[in-house]
Design an enzyme around this catalytic site. Structure first.
Site, PDB file in Angstrom:
ATOM      1  CG  HIS A 170      -1.541   1.316   1.513  1.00  0.00           C
ATOM      2  ND1 HIS A 170      -2.288   1.979   0.572  1.00  0.00           N
ATOM      3  CD2 HIS A 170      -1.529   2.113   2.611  1.00  0.00           C
ATOM      4  CE1 HIS A 170      -2.711   3.127   1.085  1.00  0.00           C
ATOM      5  NE2 HIS A 170      -2.254   3.235   2.321  1.00  0.00           N
ATOM      6  CG  HIS A 204       0.036   7.451   1.231  1.00  0.00           C
ATOM      7  ND1 HIS A 204       0.027   8.128   2.415  1.00  0.00           N
ATOM      8  CD2 HIS A 204      -0.743   6.364   1.424  1.00  0.00           C
ATOM      9  CE1 HIS A 204      -0.718   7.470   3.300  1.00  0.00           C
ATOM     10  NE2 HIS A 204      -1.190   6.383   2.717  1.00  0.00           N
ATOM     11  CE1 TYR A 245       4.986  -5.769 -21.323  1.00  0.00           C
ATOM     12  CE2 TYR A 245       5.243  -6.639 -19.113  1.00  0.00           C
ATOM     13  CZ  TYR A 245       5.550  -6.686 -20.451  1.00  0.00           C
ATOM     14  OH  TYR A 245       6.388  -7.651 -20.917  1.00  0.00           O
TER      15      TYR A 245
HETATM   16 ZN   LIG Z   1      -2.342   4.853   3.583  1.00  0.00          ZN
END
Ligand SMILES: [Zn+2]
Length: 210
Positions: A92, A94, A119
């Site tokens: 995860h 940002h 891709y």
């Molecule tokens: Zn986050």
């Protein structure tokens, strides 16, 4: 792969992602499945300065087994693993361009990024866009759980991408592919596009099931 090797790999990829500006400050988190639980990056840690010895280890309920306190998104990761038994790792971030796409008001939640390149289709498949929920909130983990069975890549609105892979390397590379495609898509907005056709996309899904 042994747990100690995997601990080193989490730190290696964390630093690599941080050094290339893909997740600033103490943002982003990584998890990977090991015998008896999951390794997770600790809460408020910078992915550029992880220590293999103090990575958090948790059980399937998120209870700590060892190491520092896990990321506040531990339940988001565990929700995704619960729906994707073949997933070995989740990343995860940002990352700027993916977050930028997640903020656009006029994108299709069923296809936030269209099939720009082969891709992208091969590594991400079908991206899901979830509405905004506060970070670390159980409502966010539950929203991820609802779509994770059908999507291994999810974009959290006003927040960032969550991508699962069979192993850590696969999850990292897919997250990078998503970020680069988000960048391309933003460059192309407002232009007339020649996207991959539905037949071309279906052909890729057949050859490279995600
Ligand atoms: Zn986050």
């Amino acid at each position: 792969m042994t747990e100690s090797k995997l601990r080193e790999e989490i730190c290696y990829f964390g630093q690599s992602l941080f050094d290339r500006g893909l997740t600033p400050g103490s943002s982003g988190n990584i998890s990977a499945k090991v015998d008896g639980g999951w390794l997770m990056t600790p809460t408020n840690s910078c992915l550029g300065r992880l220590d293999p010895a103090i990575l958090s280890k948790v059980d399937e309920r998120g209870n700590p087994i060892s190491g520092d306190k896990p990321t506040k998104e531990a339940f988001l990761h565990l929700s995704m693993y619960a729906e994707r038994p073949t997933a070995g790792a989740i990343v995860h971030l940002h990352s700027t361009h993916s977050v930028a796409v997640s903020v656009l008001a006029d994108i299709d939640p069923d296809e936030p990024i269209p099939p720009v390149t082969a891709y992208y289709v091969m590594k991400i498949g079908k991206l899901a866009l979830l509405p905004y929920y506060p970070p670390g909130d159980l409502t966010l983990a539950n929203a991820v759980r609802e779509v994770a069975g059908r999507h291994h890549a999810v974009l959290l609105a006003n927040h960032g991408p969550v991508v699962a892979g069979k192993d850590l390397e696969t999850a990292v590379y897919a997250t990078e592919e998503l970020e680069e495609t988000a960048k391309l898509y933003l460059m192309l907005r407002g232009q007339k596009l020649k996207l991959l056709t539905p037949a071309q996309v279906a052909d890729l899904h057949r050859k490279y099931p995600s």
